[in-house]
Structure formats: structure tokens, C-alpha cells
Design an enzyme around this catalytic site. Structure first.
Site, PDB file in Angstrom:
ATOM      1  CE  LYS A  15      -2.115   2.732   3.224  1.00 51.21           C
ATOM      2  NZ  LYS A  15      -2.127   3.957   2.446  1.00 51.21           N
ATOM      3  CD  GLU A  42      13.301   1.324   9.005  1.00 49.38           C
ATOM      4  OE1 GLU A  42      13.832   2.344   9.496  1.00 49.38           O
ATOM      5  OE2 GLU A  42      13.817   0.210   9.045  1.00 49.38           O
ATOM      6  CB  CYS A  68      12.371   9.549   8.369  1.00 50.56           C
ATOM      7  SG  CYS A  68      13.477   8.657   7.276  1.00 50.56           S
ATOM      8  CD  GLU A  91       9.113  13.068  11.950  1.00 51.02           C
ATOM      9  OE1 GLU A  91       8.033  12.497  12.168  1.00 51.02           O
ATOM     10  OE2 GLU A  91      10.036  12.563  11.297  1.00 51.02           O
TER      11      GLU A  91
END
Ligand code: NAD
Length: 491
Positions: free
Chosen positions: A175, A250, A284, A385
Site C-alpha cells: 500500500k 521505520e 525522516c 517532528e
């Protein structure tokens, strides 16, 4: 724009069972790029049934590694032939500057080649245990793997997931992000053309809370591999408990980039720009916290701000553009909210801080590269973040303070150190609680080396032999070389 992009299930291009669709947007001007199928749990279930049959009944689990390698080399070659088309489409859908999308495509090609090669390399072990036994350890595919990726590197994240899984002999239900499915749909066209057996690789399109959740929860999926935010990772982990799925995650980061006073000044400034502003900061591993040694703080910032102001922001397909738009209006507003929050928390803006509304850029989701100074460790802009082109600067006195500030986060994905003192560089890196690190560089990534985080940045590793092993089960086989009765129980 009349084309409706379909899903790829069991070797067929199919619409969603419920007939739903979704528009895909170009973030540079908010225009509709394509309309795609919007799948749901029942589409995942069809894909899982196909993947299960392909694995157990049609024989993919015992396909010779050389055949898996052949198909994957063919996939890499066909992607390479259409590299420019893929790069342009990636830029249109994700927003990133074309030169970055070009790197992504060539990195994806290299990733497929790396794992095609690895498929045929030795993977087992043998042990000389007590006579007359001999023990072998073999690696076997796990089975049906569900794979879910984000929107920041759509094609590359697909390569990082599909390549090791298929090379190791698994079947997959994949996906992409609902925001950026276009290059992945093209990739599955290539998977179809190069001749992967039906059901081996399946593409289901749709949202996270429907398609994504079903992938995480489905009892016939043996492993789920996820890249995305830490909050989503947590909910995937919970959904995956039902059948004790193998999981790799991750997740996010808030990574430190540490500049010592003895660093090569211009090199450190230049890499610092790359650390935070490449891919609009939607990375990231971004070096989103800049830690500068006190004695060079002002001088370093002056040069950094001067260079940052020169970054050319615009539509990724335009020549010389160095930074594109953010992915969506929702994400733009999230990043702008963080900038407002930073001001309220008392940090000082020394560069950027605004949405760009000049000329045609008004239509897209552009934001200025932004730098905050005078921060303190507990501020939310330092801890959370932001996933955009927003750098927060922290000051440190000595090595010990640098390490303690660097590790003061729930994340542990990446980190960098700039110094000309080799021993100091390594000493500091060894104290960083992070999985991906650099000395005198920031962000280069290699297919050969494991990628993943400590703490709340994830579980497991992608890339390299580590990434391959994540898609295997380990089996011990004990062989009696001289079969005779054991005699444990009396006759
Ligand atoms: P996200 O977590 O919102 O979405 C990622 C994917 O998960 C999408 O495909 C989404 O549809 C799906 N999803 C959302 N909710 C779900 C649910 N409940 N169940 C199952 N699937 C669900 O992340 P994003 O906004 O697309 O990407 C940004 C995040 O990804 C950042 O936090 C970034 O750090 C992280 N990221 C990490 C890495 C890494 O290698 N560690 C790489 C790239 C991005």
C-alpha cells in the site's frame, strides 16, 4: 485527466470492489493529476488470498533464487529505461525538485539490483554439534508480507520494501500513501510486464485507517513492514498483535546535527543545508536539530542564514528549483502551526517562517526555509517532528553537553557530527543513541548499509543484508548421520 488508475490484484488491474475513487493532487499548484481507485478492507482481503495462494499453492516459496534474481534484474532494467518519466511523475505527485526525484529513481534501480544479487548469495550456516548429528540453519521466506509506505519518497520506499521481500521469496500486499500512488502504480505495471507470477506482488490503494489497518490486522498476513509516523507505527503494532505478526517499523525522527568549532566551516554549513532542506525537510532522518558549539554559534549562523536565503523554492519541474512545495494543504498548515508555536514558545526566527504566496506559488503549498534560534530543550519545536523545512538551533559548551542535548529526545533515528578531530568524531557518534550516523557528512544513504532507528524511531532494519534477513524466518535442521535407536526408554 480522464484516466482512472486501478489496483493490481492477482495479476489483474481492478477497480475497488465498492467502486470508490480518490483524486490525486499536484502539490505545486493543487491541480488534479489523476483519479485512482480507493480500496477498502475487502480489497485487501482479495489481495491477501491471492498472495497466500501464490506463496503456498503456486510455488513462489520454492522458486529458485536465480529465478527471483532474474525477474528483479529485469524489473531494475525496465525501471532504468523509463527513469526520466518516473522522475517527472514523482516530482509532479510529491513536489520534490526534479534532480532529487532523478536520484530517487536511480537509487530505486540500484536497490532492486542489490537485492537481485543478494537473492543468490549464501545465507545459511552449518554447525558441528555432537556426533553423529549435523545441524544446518537455513533462511526461508516468511510468507505473505503486508507493506505500507509514506509519501515523502514514494518510489524509493517501495523499492526498499518490495526488493528484499520478493528477493527473499515472499509474496506481498503493498500500500502506497494515498497522497502519492502514481509512480508506484507505474512500478506495478513494470512488475506485470516483466512476468512476476500472478498473486506474487499485489497493489492495494486506499487510506491508512481502512486499507492500512486491514493490512496490519489481517490474520493471513505473516509480516507487516511499515514506514511512517511514530503514532501510526504504534497503532500498527497494536493491530498486528492478533496473529503475532512479524513487524518492522521505520518511524519518525528529530535528529541532531552537531557542529564542533574545529569543523571545516564551509563544508559544515553546506552539509547542514542538505541535512534539513533536502526534500523540503520531509525526510525522516533530517538533521532538524542543529547543535552548534558556542564559540562559533554566531558566525556559523550568519553564514547559514545567508546560504538559506539563496535556496530557490518553486515547482519541482522548473529549472534550477532547489526546494519544492510541501505535500498537501493539511501538512502545510501543520508546519505553519509549528512555526507559530515556536514563536509563542519564545524561540527567535532568523530566517523564513512564512508561506510563499508570490505569483503562481500561491496555488501550491510552498513554505520558506525556516530557522529558529534561542531555543530550549523542552520546547515542543525542539522535541517534536515537524517534517518540513524548519531547523531549530541549539547551543552547546563542550562535548559532554553536545551528547546530552543530542540524546534528549524520544527518537533515535539519525545523527551527524562535524569535526576535524577524528577521535572526537567517533567518540561522540558512539555515544549517540541513533541507528544511522555520519561524520563530516549528513544524509547519504547506501543500499549496502542497514537503515533504521533506536528508541521510538522504529524496530528492525531495512537495506543491506539486515534488510533481507527481516524478510526471512530462521530454521534449524538437525540431521542424524548414523540413525540407530536412542535407547532412552527401556523396551
Ligand atoms: P503516516 O504514518 O501518516 O502514513 C504512512 C502510511 O501509513 C500511509 O500509507 C498511510 O496511509 C498509512 N496509515 C496511516 N494510518 C494508518 C493506520 N492506522 N494503519 C495502517 N496504516 C496507516 O506518515 P506520513 O505522514 O505518510 O509520513 C511521514 C512520516 O513518515 C514521518 O514521521 C517520517 O519520519 C516517517 N518516515 C520514516 C522513514 C524511516 O525510514 N524511518 C522514512 C520516511 C518517512
Amino acid at each position: 485527466m480522464e484516466r482512472i488508475e486501478k489496483m493490481y490484484i492477482d495479476g489483474q488491474w481492478v477497480p475497488a470492489l465498492a467502486g470508490k475513487t480518490r483524486d490525486v493532487i499536484n502539490p505545486a499548484d493543487a491541480s488534479v493529476l489523476a483519479t485512482i481507485a480507493e480500496g477498502a478492507a475487502e480489497d485487501v482481503q482479495l489481495a491477501v488470498a491471492a498472495a497466500k495462494r501464490a506463496f503456498y499453492e503456486d510455488g513462489w516459496m520454492v522458486t529458485p533464487p536465480s529465478e527471483r534474481a532474474r525477474l528483479m534484474f529485469a524489473l531494475a532494467d525496465s525501471l532504468e529505461k523509463r527513469a526520466e518519466e518516473f522522475a517527472k511523475l514523482e516530482t509532479q505527485n510529491n513536489g520534490k525538485a526534479l534532480r532529487e526525484a532523478q536520484c530517487d529513481v536511480s537509487d530505486a534501480v540500484a536497490c532492486f539490483r542489490y537485492y537481485a544479487g543478494l537473492a543468490t548469495k549464501p545465507h545459511g550456516q552449518t554447525y558441528d554439534v555432537a556426533d553423529p548429528m549435523q545441524t544446518l540453519v537455513v533462511r526461508e521466506p516468511i510468507g505473505v508480507c503486508g507493506q505500507i509506505v509514506p509519501w515523502n519518497y514514494p518510489l524509493l520506499m517501495a523499492a526498499w520494501k518490495l526488493a528484499p521481500a520478493l528477493a527473499a521469496g515472499n509474496t506481498v500486499v503493498f500500500k502506497p500513501s494515498e497522497l502519492t500512488p502514481l509512480t508506484v502504480i507505474r512500478l506495478f505495471e513494470l512488475i506485470d510486464v516483466v512476468g512476476y507470477p500472478k498473486g506474487v506482488a499485489n497493489l492495494v490503494l486506499g487510506a491508512g485507517d481502512t486499507v492500512g489497518h486491514e493490512i496490519a490486522a489481517n490474520f493471513d498476513i505473516d509480516k507487516v513492514a511499515f514506514t511512517g509516523g511514530t503514532k501510526t507505527g504504534r497503532s500498527i503494532m497494536m493491530a498486528a498483535t492478533g496473529n503475532i505478526k512479524n513487524i518492522s517499523l521505520e518511524l519518525g525522527g528529530k535528529s541532531p546535527n552537531i557542529i564542533f568549532a574545529d569543523a571545516d566551516f564551509e563544508a559544515a554549513v553546506d552539509w547542514t543545508l542538505f541535512a534539513i532542506f533536502v526534500n523540503q525537510g520531509e525526510v525522516c532522518s533530517a538533521g532538524s536539530r542543529l547543535l552548534i558549539e558556542e564559540s562559533i554559534h554566531d558566525q556559523f549562523l550568519e553564514r547559514l542564514v545567508e546560504r538559506t536565503k539563496q535556496i530557490k523554492v518553486g515547482p519541482g519541474l522548473e529549472e534550477d528549483v532547489e526546494m519544492g512545495p510541501l505535500i498537501s494543504e493539511t501538512h502545510l498548515n501543520r508546519v505553519l502551526d509549528y512555526i507559530e508555536l515556536g514563536k509563542k514558545e519564545g524561540a527567535r526566527l532568523v530566517c523564513g517562517g512564512n508561506r510563499i504566496l508570490e505569483g503562481d506559488l500561491e496555488k501550491g503549498y510552498f513554505v520558506e526555509p525556516t530557522i529558529f534560534i534561542d531555543t530550549s530543550p523542552e520546547m515542543r519545536i525542539v522535541q517534536e517532528e515537524i517534517f518540513g523545512p524548519v531547523l531549530v538551533v541549539q547551543k552547546f559548551k563542550d562535548e559532554q553537553e553536545a551528547v546530552s542535548l543530542a540524546n534528549n529526545t524520544i527518537y533515535g533515528l539519525a545523527g551527524g557530527v562535524f569535526t576535524q578531530d577524528g577521535a572526537k568524531g567517533l567518540r561522540v557518534i558512539k555515544k549517540l543513541r541513533a541507528g544511522i550516523t555520519w561524520i563530516n557528512a549528513y544524509n547519504p544513504t547506501y543500499n549496502e548499509a542497514p537503515w533504521g532507528g533506536y528508541k521510538q524511531s522504529g524496530l528492525g532494519r531495512e537495506l543491506g543484508t539486515f534488510g533481507f534477513e527481516e524478510y526471512t524466518e530462521v530454521k534449524q535442521i538437525n540431521i542424524n548421520l548414523e540413525p540407530s535407536p536412542l535407547g532412552w526408554f527401556k523396551e
